[in-house]
Write a protein that holds these residues in place. Structure first.
Motif, short mmCIF file in Angstrom:
data_model
loop_
_atom_site.label_atom_id
_atom_site.label_comp_id
_atom_site.label_asym_id
_atom_site.label_seq_id
_atom_site.Cartn_x
_atom_site.Cartn_y
_atom_site.Cartn_z
N THR A 713 -4.93 -55.16 1.59
CA THR A 713 -3.79 -54.59 2.31
C THR A 713 -3.17 -53.41 1.57
O THR A 713 -2.08 -52.94 1.93
N VAL A 714 -3.84 -52.89 0.57
CA VAL A 714 -3.32 -51.77 -0.23
C VAL A 714 -3.65 -50.44 0.46
O VAL A 714 -4.76 -50.23 0.95
N ASP A 715 -2.68 -49.54 0.50
CA ASP A 715 -2.91 -48.16 0.91
C ASP A 715 -3.42 -47.42 -0.32
O ASP A 715 -2.65 -46.87 -1.12
N SER A 716 -4.74 -47.45 -0.51
CA SER A 716 -5.34 -46.86 -1.72
C SER A 716 -5.04 -45.36 -1.82
O SER A 716 -4.87 -44.82 -2.92
N ARG A 717 -4.98 -44.69 -0.71
CA ARG A 717 -4.64 -43.26 -0.69
C ARG A 717 -3.29 -43.02 -1.38
O ARG A 717 -3.14 -42.12 -2.21
N ALA A 718 -2.30 -43.86 -1.05
CA ALA A 718 -0.96 -43.70 -1.61
C ALA A 718 -0.92 -44.08 -3.08
O ALA A 718 -0.33 -43.37 -3.91
N VAL A 719 -1.56 -45.20 -3.43
CA VAL A 719 -1.50 -45.70 -4.81
C VAL A 719 -1.99 -44.66 -5.81
O VAL A 719 -1.42 -44.50 -6.89
N ARG A 739 12.08 -39.61 -1.66
CA ARG A 739 11.31 -39.96 -2.84
C ARG A 739 11.66 -41.36 -3.35
O ARG A 739 10.80 -42.08 -3.84
N ALA A 740 12.89 -41.74 -3.21
CA ALA A 740 13.29 -43.09 -3.62
C ALA A 740 12.59 -44.14 -2.77
O ALA A 740 12.15 -45.19 -3.28
N LEU A 769 6.78 -42.13 6.53
CA LEU A 769 6.99 -40.84 5.88
C LEU A 769 5.71 -40.35 5.20
O LEU A 769 5.33 -39.18 5.33
N PHE A 770 5.05 -41.24 4.47
CA PHE A 770 3.86 -40.79 3.75
C PHE A 770 2.73 -40.43 4.71
O PHE A 770 1.99 -39.47 4.48
N ASP A 771 2.57 -41.20 5.79
CA ASP A 771 1.55 -40.83 6.78
C ASP A 771 1.82 -39.43 7.34
O ASP A 771 0.88 -38.65 7.53
N GLU A 772 3.08 -39.13 7.60
CA GLU A 772 3.42 -37.81 8.12
C GLU A 772 3.14 -36.73 7.08
O GLU A 772 2.65 -35.64 7.42
N TRP A 773 3.45 -37.02 5.84
CA TRP A 773 3.25 -36.03 4.77
C TRP A 773 1.77 -35.78 4.53
O TRP A 773 1.35 -34.64 4.35
N SER A 859 6.47 -28.84 1.36
CA SER A 859 5.59 -29.71 2.15
C SER A 859 6.28 -31.03 2.49
O SER A 859 6.23 -31.50 3.63
N LEU A 860 6.92 -31.66 1.49
CA LEU A 860 7.61 -32.92 1.74
C LEU A 860 8.82 -32.71 2.65
O LEU A 860 9.07 -33.51 3.57
N ALA A 861 9.58 -31.66 2.42
CA ALA A 861 10.75 -31.40 3.27
C ALA A 861 10.33 -31.20 4.72
O ALA A 861 11.01 -31.69 5.64
N ASP A 862 9.21 -30.49 4.92
CA ASP A 862 8.74 -30.28 6.29
C ASP A 862 8.32 -31.60 6.93
O ASP A 862 8.57 -31.84 8.12
N ALA A 863 7.68 -32.46 6.16
CA ALA A 863 7.28 -33.76 6.68
C ALA A 863 8.48 -34.61 7.06
O ALA A 863 8.49 -35.29 8.09
N ILE A 864 9.51 -34.57 6.23
CA ILE A 864 10.75 -35.31 6.54
C ILE A 864 11.34 -34.80 7.84
O ILE A 864 11.72 -35.58 8.72
N HIS A 865 11.41 -33.48 7.99
CA HIS A 865 11.98 -32.89 9.20
C HIS A 865 11.18 -33.31 10.43
O HIS A 865 11.77 -33.67 11.47
N ARG A 866 9.86 -33.26 10.35
CA ARG A 866 9.03 -33.63 11.50
C ARG A 866 9.23 -35.10 11.87
O ARG A 866 9.36 -35.45 13.05
N ALA A 867 9.26 -35.98 10.87
CA ALA A 867 9.40 -37.41 11.14
C ALA A 867 10.77 -37.72 11.75
O ALA A 867 10.86 -38.50 12.72
N LEU A 868 11.82 -37.14 11.22
CA LEU A 868 13.16 -37.38 11.76
C LEU A 868 13.26 -36.87 13.20
O LEU A 868 13.82 -37.55 14.07
#
Length: 922
Positions: A713-719, A739-740, A769-773, A859-868
């Motif tokens: 059940t681990v998201d190896s990509r994220a780890v 980030r928190a 969030l990470f999937d979007e990023w 890149s992260l800020a854009d992902a946050i904006h898209r997800a929200l």
């Protein structure tokens, strides 16, 4: 006779005096406990959704009366043994892996012995054949002779998989649209099968006989067994559909839906099923054409030398930092790319083209939207459309199996403990079928690909067990044949002859035709389809183009082409207790399998590994990564010796793990595999067993089962990418809350799991969030990293998929994605981490840490904006993720389906193995 999505491979045929012993009936020494063969240890397995896969008209009424959508649920409307193992399989994912004990295993797996716990029914369909079925519907087949056992395997296998077997043989014949309807998916499948493994009927019919010649007396016995197997198939078909009637009460309901009549099986059909498996799943390599185009594009921008160094960085052909299964070095494949070799044939990037095999001819009209035919196989997964569902064929990410074997020294019992299995996807009925075979020269239990189950391909023997993972080693090359015209006129890309040893000879040309009639999947008027097939002496022509202006045919040469059924000899040796008696004989048996797979073995004393494949030795002047000229001087010079294949017994680290990762140090990744870098999902297994056995730690079979399930059940990509990404971003106030959330998910193991079945993943905001990023809204942080050096165009043209996500619904995830390693290594190198294999170039921010940080923050800020914006919320902690997007959705291959289950990255067929005794060793 190959496995499906975990196949087989070997090298030199093992012919000699010892081979004949493989078919001599043996008398087994009584085990120490004196109770029978099952008492050599404790073994369990699981194969969802259930063993009984045939749905008759009365079964269909039963299912539909409980659910008009024809979804069968065990204990409600499902026929016996149709979906009972699905519930056990899903149940393990509800448990806390840390709390799984040996006593729990029986709740989530079934016993895998040679004697049924309960005999639910039995039959003697012919003299010399006895079949008993246990409470899970598994057939126990006993034969008075070897041929009787083979006949029983054909008979019992057909009872469980008749219609699916028919779908597979038609797909192998490239006649799926003729059988199941001219849907776009079926038409595309037929075209690609022609390009992978075209055979005339005579060639297919002869292949079993040719294999028998190769293996001498052993081969003749196998040939007789294969004929008995086919007779058993036909006897079962006659019993289920008397007189060929599709409306008989015992006939699979799909035939009436299609308006088709079952036809007898022949030797050719076995070859066609094997060619479907071997030509698609049991191979590696063949991407030289695409590699050559990208190399030339990157050199056009950066110059020859730097372009070559960038290619070598990202190809990761022999990265010393890649996780490997074997500890010892096995050199194969050569060094960095060298396009200047005299045997290399670089196709012109924008050269003229003419079609090759699979092109529609003679007025055939294909649906709009079918993808272009390209060398190296399709760039996306294929599908087979049946009356009530679509069978996905995972071409792009084939390797989906895993293994964890722990040696005796690190086990609490003093004997090895093992959990392993192939991941063949999720189908209803399953592509694999389980059986127990017991007769002279054969005693094995396990699974085989439907239609090739005259041998057990993955399972257990008397006092040993074996399994496989895809190795994807390089047994396919791309050859450029110089085109010519037999009348002496100048060649063009439309020419249909080629230079063979200096003489202009015609390409072999065939027309593959069939009439597709209306079906529930495609209610269109009858239409004739005709496809072009072209072959040279090296193989099947994929397209025609130019090399430095010279017209050429681009041909795929596969070492297993014309030899797909040969691997039955290796399987038969694994099934024979007179041949396979220990780790050494196991390796010899696995070497007789020509497909490219990692094979694993466990008994009460040893764990062993052998990576198989009929791997070519390449001529001087050619390059491992690039197309070669078809001149005889550049032909293959032989086969890699068995002793040179990656292999090991009882490794010093105390364990083997494999999840389709690099086999061994020095063993070059196939030209189609760019992902053997610092990150591979096998690390999720290795990290766990390494920690559990550190400082003298020992594990039992319950603990190993829990470790493998924890990794599932681990998201190896994220780890393995998030720590480097967050470190590179640093303390950015604008993204602090996001980030928190990501840090908290990482600290909790970065799982995608809902064990309590609340309907939500824990840490779902971070997951969303990470999937979007990573890959959302047309943007991808991994591409942002590489684009700092390459620019957006070259980055987008890199011939590698960006992700392998659970959203595909097939369970297996995070496999063979090079981008995970690119992000991990480039960002860590930029931060000063040393590596054994360093990149020659920095990529993020073109090597400027400040520019890289700015890129990633944006890149992260854009992902946050898209997800929200997408969810219409104002804070990242309000983000949600629909976990059912990740559900394992079993592909319905007939008229009845099963329910989705929660995602877990786990083998389809999984064995839990703990042997404690063995026959006397010589």
């Amino acid at each position: 006779m190959r496995t499906p999505i975990g196949g087989i491979g070997g090298t030199t045929a093992l012919v000699g005096a010892g081979v004949c012993a493989a078919f001599v009936a043996v008398t087994l020494a009584a085990p120490a406990t004196g109770a029978g063969a099952d008492d050599y240890g404790s073994l369990w397995n699981i194969l969802p959704p259930g063993q009984s896969g045939t749905i008759t008209a009365p079964d269909l009424v039963q299912v539909a009366s409980g659910d008009p959508n024809r979804i069968a649920v065990d204990g409600k409307n499902a026929p016996p043994n149709f979906a009972d193992q699905l519930e056990k399989y899903d149940g393990l994912n509800r448990r806390d892996p840390a709390g799984i004990t040996t006593a729990d295993i029986g709740s989530y797996y079934k016993r895998a012995g040679f004697t049924p716990d309960t005999v639910v029914r039995q039959s003697a369909p012919k003299s010399g054949v006895s079949i008993r079925w246990d409470s899970y519907g598994v057939p126990y087949i006993t034969g008075a002779t070897y041929d009787d056992t083979m006949w029983g395997a054909g008979y019992a296998g057909t009872k469980d998989r008749m219609f699916l077997m028919d779908v597979l043989r038609h797909a192998g014949r490239a006649r799926l649209a003729e059988f199941a309807g001219a849907t776009p998916g079926n038409l595309e499948m037929d075209r690609e099968q022609l390009r992978s493994a075209f055979y005339t009927e005579a060639e297919a019919q002869a292949q079993l006989g040719n294999a028998a010649i190769r293996f001498g007396a052993e081969g003749q016995r196998l040939l007789q067994g294969a004929d008995a197997f086919i007779a058993g198939i036909n006897a079962a078909q006659d019993a289920m559909c008397p007189g060929g009637s599709p409306v008989a009460p015992s006939c699979p309901a799909e035939y009436a839906a299609l308006g088709k009549t079952p036809q007898p099986w022949t030797r050719a059909d076995v070859t066609y099923v094997a060619s479907l498996v071997g030509g698609i799943f049991g191979k590696g390599g063949g991407n030289e054409y695409q590699n050559a185009l990208w190399l030339q594009r990157v050199q056009a921008k950066f110059g020859a030398a730097q372009g070559r160094s960038i290619y070598n960085d990202l190809r990761e052909k022999n990265d010393a930092d890649a996780p490997t299964t074997a500890e010892t070095r096995f050199p194969y494949g050569g060094g960095p790319v060298n396009e200047r070799q005299p045997g290399v044939a670089l196709p012109d990037v924008n050269g003229p083209q003419a079609p090759g095999t699979g092109a529609a001819i003679d007025g055939t009209t294909l649906p709009s939207g079918l993808p272009a035919l390209t060398p190296g196989g399709p760039s996306r997964d294929l599908s087979m459309n049946t009356p009530m569902g679509t069978i996905d064929v995972p071409i792009v990410s084939r390797g989906m199996s895993n293994a964890m074997l722990v040696d005796a020294k690190h086990s609490t019992t003093g004997h090895p403990v093992t959990v392993f299995g192939p991941q063949t996807g999720y189908y209803t009925p399953q592509l694999l079928t389980e059986e127990v075979l017991d007769g002279p020269g054969i005693k094995a239990r396990g699974v085989s690909f439907a239609g090739t189950n005259l041998v057990v391909q993955l399972g257990r023997g008397v006092d040993y067990a074996w399994s496989a993972t895809s190795a994807s080693s390089d047994l396919v090359d791309t050859v450029a044949e110089r085109l010519c015209n037999t009348d002496g006129s100048p060649a063009t890309v439309s020419s249909t002859a080629y230079l063979r040893d200096g003489t202009c000879v015609p390409l072999e040309r065939y027309q593959h035709s069939y009439l597709a009639t209306p079906s529930p999947a495609s209610p269109t008027p009858p239409q004739k389809y005709t496809y072009l097939v072209l072959r040279s002496r090296h193989g099947i022509v994929q397209l025609r183009t130019t090399v430095k202006g010279v017209p050429v045919a681009i041909v795929t040469q596969r070492s297993t082409y014309q030899h797909e059924v040969d691997s039955i000899a290796g399987f038969a040796r694994l099934n024979d207790p007179g041949y396979t008696r220990d780790a050494t004989s196991f390796k010899a048996a696995a070497a007789g399998i020509d497909y490219t797979f990692n094979w694993f073995y466990a008994d009460d004393r040893d764990i062993a590994y052998f990576s198989s494949g009929r791997l070519p030795l390449r001529a001087a002047g050619t390059d491992f990564d690039l197309p070669r000229w078809g001149d005889a001087r550049y032909d293959w010079t032989g086969w890699l010796a068995d002793s040179a294949h990656p292999q090991q017994v009882n490794p010093s680290r105390g364990y083997f793990v494999s999840w389709n990762n690099k086999p061994a140090p020095g063993f070059a990744a196939a030209d189609s595999v760019w992902a053997y870098g610092t990150v591979y999902r096998s690390l999720a297994l290795e990290d766990r067993i390494k920690a559990a056995t550190a400082n003298g730690g020992k594990v039992d079979i319950g603990r190993v089962t829990g470790l493998v399930e924890d990794a599932a059940t681990v998201d190896s990509r994220a780890v393995y990418t998030l720590p480097a990404l967050l470190r590179a971003i640093g303390d950015d106030p604008a993204t602090a809350q996001a980030r928190a959330l990501l840090q908290a998910w990482l600290a909790d193991g970065a799982h995608r799991v809902d064990r309590a079945r609340t309907g939500h993943y824990e840490h779902e905001a971070a997951i969303r969030l990470f999937d979007e990023w990573w890959d959302g809204g047309g943007s991808a942080v991994a591409r942002d990293v590489l684009a700092g050096r390459l620019g957006e165009t070259l980055t987008s043209e890199l011939p590698q998929p960006i992700d392998d996500h659970p959203r595909q619904g097939r369970g297996s995830s995070w496999n063979e994605i090079a981008w995970y390693g690119y992000v991990n290594k480039d960002l860590r190198e930029l931060a000063g981490t040393p590596f054994a294999s360093s990149y020659a170039n920095h990529y993020c921010g073109a090597g400027d840490a400040v520019a890289c940080q700015a890129t990633l923050r944006t890149s992260l800020a854009d992902a946050i904006h898209r997800a929200l914006a997408d969810e219409g919320v104002s804070s990242v902690d309000q983000l949600t993720y629909d976990k059912h997007l990740d559900d394992i959705r079993s592909v319905t291959a007939g008229v009845v389906g099963v329910r989705p289950i929660d995602w877990q990255n786990r083998p389809t067929f999984q064995q839990v193995v703990a042997f404690t005794a063995h026959r006397p060793r010589t």
